[in-house]
Motif scaffolding. Structure first.
Motif, PDB file in Angstrom:
ATOM      1  N   LYS A 164       0.831  -1.202   0.000  1.00 17.30           N
ATOM      2  CA  LYS A 164       0.000   0.000   0.000  1.00 17.30           C
ATOM      3  C   LYS A 164       0.870   1.258   0.000  1.00 17.30           C
ATOM      4  N   TYR A 165       1.952   1.214   0.775  1.00 26.56           N
ATOM      5  CA  TYR A 165       2.845   2.377   0.825  1.00 26.56           C
ATOM      6  C   TYR A 165       3.450   2.642  -0.548  1.00 26.56           C
ATOM      7  N   ALA A 166       3.926   1.571  -1.207  1.00 26.60           N
ATOM      8  CA  ALA A 166       4.520   1.730  -2.537  1.00 26.60           C
ATOM      9  C   ALA A 166       3.495   2.266  -3.527  1.00 26.60           C
ATOM     10  N   ALA A 167       2.266   1.769  -3.448  1.00 25.38           N
ATOM     11  CA  ALA A 167       1.214   2.232  -4.360  1.00 25.38           C
ATOM     12  C   ALA A 167       0.924   3.717  -4.145  1.00 25.38           C
ATOM     13  N   LYS A 168       0.909   4.144  -2.879  1.00 26.34           N
ATOM     14  CA  LYS A 168       0.678   5.569  -2.583  1.00 26.34           C
ATOM     15  C   LYS A 168       1.805   6.431  -3.140  1.00 26.34           C
ATOM     16  N   ARG A 169       3.053   5.980  -2.964  1.00 25.77           N
ATOM     17  CA  ARG A 169       4.188   6.757  -3.456  1.00 25.77           C
ATOM     18  C   ARG A 169       4.167   6.848  -4.976  1.00 25.77           C
ATOM     19  N   ILE A 170       3.822   5.744  -5.648  1.00 27.85           N
ATOM     20  CA  ILE A 170       3.758   5.770  -7.116  1.00 27.85           C
ATOM     21  C   ILE A 170       2.631   6.674  -7.586  1.00 27.85           C
ATOM     22  N   ALA A 171       1.491   6.637  -6.878  1.00 23.84           N
ATOM     23  CA  ALA A 171       0.380   7.529  -7.228  1.00 23.84           C
ATOM     24  C   ALA A 171       0.780   8.998  -7.053  1.00 23.84           C
ATOM     25  N   MET A 172       1.499   9.296  -5.980  1.00 21.35           N
ATOM     26  CA  MET A 172       1.982  10.666  -5.767  1.00 21.35           C
ATOM     27  C   MET A 172       2.979  11.066  -6.846  1.00 21.35           C
ATOM     28  N   LEU A 205       3.007   9.996  -9.994  1.00 19.72           N
ATOM     29  CA  LEU A 205       2.261  10.275 -11.216  1.00 19.72           C
ATOM     30  C   LEU A 205       1.531  11.612 -11.124  1.00 19.72           C
ATOM     31  N   LEU A 206       0.929  11.890  -9.958  1.00 18.79           N
ATOM     32  CA  LEU A 206       0.221  13.152  -9.782  1.00 18.79           C
ATOM     33  C   LEU A 206       1.182  14.332  -9.884  1.00 18.79           C
ATOM     34  N   THR A 207       2.345  14.195  -9.258  1.00 15.31           N
ATOM     35  CA  THR A 207       3.342  15.272  -9.323  1.00 15.31           C
ATOM     36  C   THR A 207       3.781  15.521 -10.751  1.00 15.31           C
ATOM     37  N   MET A 208       4.005  14.453 -11.512  1.00 19.59           N
ATOM     38  CA  MET A 208       4.459  14.618 -12.886  1.00 19.59           C
ATOM     39  C   MET A 208       3.378  15.252 -13.764  1.00 19.59           C
ATOM     40  N   VAL A 209       2.126  14.925 -13.510  1.00 19.14           N
ATOM     41  CA  VAL A 209       1.049  15.562 -14.275  1.00 19.14           C
ATOM     42  C   VAL A 209       1.021  17.066 -13.995  1.00 19.14           C
ATOM     43  N   ILE A 210       1.165  17.434 -12.726  1.00 19.07           N
ATOM     44  CA  ILE A 210       1.156  18.856 -12.366  1.00 19.07           C
ATOM     45  C   ILE A 210       2.354  19.575 -12.979  1.00 19.07           C
ATOM     46  N   VAL A 211       3.539  18.967 -12.862  1.00 17.37           N
ATOM     47  CA  VAL A 211       4.747  19.594 -13.408  1.00 17.37           C
ATOM     48  C   VAL A 211       4.650  19.732 -14.920  1.00 17.37           C
ATOM     49  N   SER A 212       4.202  18.677 -15.584  1.00 18.03           N
ATOM     50  CA  SER A 212       4.106  18.727 -17.045  1.00 18.03           C
ATOM     51  C   SER A 212       3.084  19.760 -17.500  1.00 18.03           C
ATOM     52  N   PHE A 213       1.976  19.890 -16.766  1.00 20.46           N
ATOM     53  CA  PHE A 213       0.983  20.895 -17.148  1.00 20.46           C
ATOM     54  C   PHE A 213       1.532  22.307 -16.973  1.00 20.46           C
ATOM     55  N   LEU A 214       2.213  22.543 -15.864  1.00 23.42           N
ATOM     56  CA  LEU A 214       2.792  23.862 -15.644  1.00 23.42           C
ATOM     57  C   LEU A 214       3.818  24.193 -16.725  1.00 23.42           C
ATOM     58  N   VAL A 265      11.895  13.621  -9.445  1.00 26.42           N
ATOM     59  CA  VAL A 265      10.788  13.083  -8.641  1.00 26.42           C
ATOM     60  C   VAL A 265      10.950  11.585  -8.443  1.00 26.42           C
ATOM     61  N   LEU A 266      11.418  10.893  -9.479  1.00 30.95           N
ATOM     62  CA  LEU A 266      11.633   9.453  -9.377  1.00 30.95           C
ATOM     63  C   LEU A 266      12.702   9.134  -8.330  1.00 30.95           C
ATOM     64  N   ALA A 267      13.756   9.950  -8.276  1.00 29.16           N
ATOM     65  CA  ALA A 267      14.800   9.742  -7.272  1.00 29.16           C
ATOM     66  C   ALA A 267      14.236   9.902  -5.865  1.00 29.16           C
ATOM     67  N   GLY A 268      13.398  10.908  -5.644  1.00 25.09           N
ATOM     68  CA  GLY A 268      12.782  11.100  -4.338  1.00 25.09           C
ATOM     69  C   GLY A 268      11.865   9.959  -3.948  1.00 25.09           C
ATOM     70  N   THR A 269      11.098   9.465  -4.917  1.00 22.38           N
ATOM     71  CA  THR A 269      10.210   8.339  -4.648  1.00 22.38           C
ATOM     72  C   THR A 269      11.002   7.083  -4.310  1.00 22.38           C
ATOM     73  N   ALA A 270      12.071   6.833  -5.059  1.00 24.00           N
ATOM     74  CA  ALA A 270      12.914   5.669  -4.785  1.00 24.00           C
ATOM     75  C   ALA A 270      13.525   5.762  -3.388  1.00 24.00           C
ATOM     76  N   ALA A 271      13.937   6.975  -2.985  1.00 26.19           N
ATOM     77  CA  ALA A 271      14.511   7.161  -1.641  1.00 26.19           C
ATOM     78  C   ALA A 271      13.482   6.831  -0.564  1.00 26.19           C
ATOM     79  N   ASP A 272      12.242   7.274  -0.754  1.00 25.49           N
ATOM     80  CA  ASP A 272      11.196   6.974   0.226  1.00 25.49           C
ATOM     81  C   ASP A 272      10.945   5.474   0.335  1.00 25.49           C
ATOM     82  N   LEU A 273      10.925   4.783  -0.814  1.00 28.93           N
ATOM     83  CA  LEU A 273      10.676   3.342  -0.793  1.00 28.93           C
ATOM     84  C   LEU A 273      11.829   2.593  -0.135  1.00 28.93           C
TER      85      LEU A 273
END
Length: 316
Positions: A2-10, A12-21, A293-301
């Motif tokens: 569940k933790y990994a799924a939450k981090r991956i969802a975050m 994807l959400l972060t990348m959508v926001i960054v790409s839109f901006l 963002v991927l580096a930060g997510t990998a660090a959290d996992l």
């Protein structure tokens, strides 16, 4: 899980926001794209026709949705300067930058972890002041200056590689890695020194805690306690710091690529900004942001695996 799924969802959400901006910003900055493409041949009729052809007459959100879909399918638009698909231009450059970043990161980990542990074990010793001064010196020297020195020494003096003659990554991978090694060293030196300093301080802080004193008082070897218990806890903030280091490597690599004449994303980003080639700039910005963002997510996992107490919201 569940933790990994939450981090991956975050992620994807972060990348959508960054790409839109990024998409919205470059859409505003670039002005009328159709006029830029037509140049001196621009007329109201031709501009309107090209806008319809490129879909520029559609609303911003509709254009972004099409761009986002294209991003995941490899269609990032067409370069203004080269008149080629953006992905075909940046894919070889991205591979070079990825190799440079990965090589730098591996050097940092391979050097800083053993030196950090050794520095902590020898804290207060005769050479402690010397190692501390050397560590501070390495942190103070900027990568571009180290890169200039390494390029001069190994290219001009020793002739271990030819400056500006970067081998094709696919045709001569060992030769390309040899060329990238010196740039990777210039990127790794200050960040490895920072990691050594941080690991040393976290180990010394852990060694002063009650559980360490209790373990040693029960007859456990100090070195054994360090490697079995202390190092595991000390690595949690270090892993987070290394994720930040990866982001700094990506940013610092832009300058180092210029110094060593490496045909990576950094050089292409600088050239595309100068040429106002916004589709290329936008794609590179999003890719670099994804790596960070991927580096930060990998660090959290990784931290969650080291210390399950960091798990967000439970789960396994």
């Amino acid at each position: 899980m569940k933790y990994a799924a939450k981090r991956i969802a975050m992620l994807l959400l972060t990348m959508v926001i960054v790409s839109f901006l990024a998409f919205a910003a470059f859409s505003l900055i670039s002005g009328n794209t159709a006029e830029i493409l037509l140049g001196t041949q621009a007329t109201p009729e031709r501009v309107a026709a090209l806008e319809r052809e490129l879909g520029l007459d559609r609303p911003l959100l509709a254009r972004y949705a099409g761009w986002l879909l294209g991003f995941f399918t490899g269609d990032l638009g067409t370069s203004f300067s080269y008149k080629q698909p953006v992905w075909e231009l940046i894919a070889p450059k991205a591979a070079v930058t990825l190799c440079l970043s990965a090589l730098s990161f591996l050097l940092i980990v391979a050097v800083s972890i053993p030196l950090g542990v050794r520095s902590a074990r020898q804290a207060g010793g005769r050479l402690d002041g010397v190692w501390t001064a050397l560590d501070q010196l390495c942190m103070a020297v900027p990568p571009f200056f180290t890169g200039i020195l390494l390029s001069w020494l190994f290219s001009t003096v020793l002739r271990w590689f030819v400056h500006g003659n970067f081998p094709d990554l696919r045709a001569d991978f060992p030769g390309a890695l040899k060329y990238l090694f010196f740039a990777a060293v210039s990127l790794a030196i200050p960040r490895a020194a920072m990691t050594v300093r941080m690991l040393r301080s976290t180990i010394l802080r852990e060694m002063r805690k009650d559980y360490v004193r209790t373990a040693i008082s029960r007859g456990n070897d100090r070195g054994g306690v360090l490697y079995r218990h202390v190092l595991k806890n000390a690595l949690v903030p270090v892993v987070t710091f290394l994720a930040q280091t990866m982001a700094e490597i990506v940013a610092g690599g832009i300058v180092v690529e210029q110094v060593f004449a490496i045909p990576g994303l950094g050089r292409m980003l600088v050239a595309s900004i100068s040429n106002r080639d916004y589709p290329v700039v936008q794609a590179i910005v999003v890719i670099l942001a994804f790596w960070v963002v991927l580096a930060g997510t990998a660090a959290d996992l990784i931290n969650q695996r080291i210390d399950p107490r960091l798990r967000l919201g439970g789960g396994s």
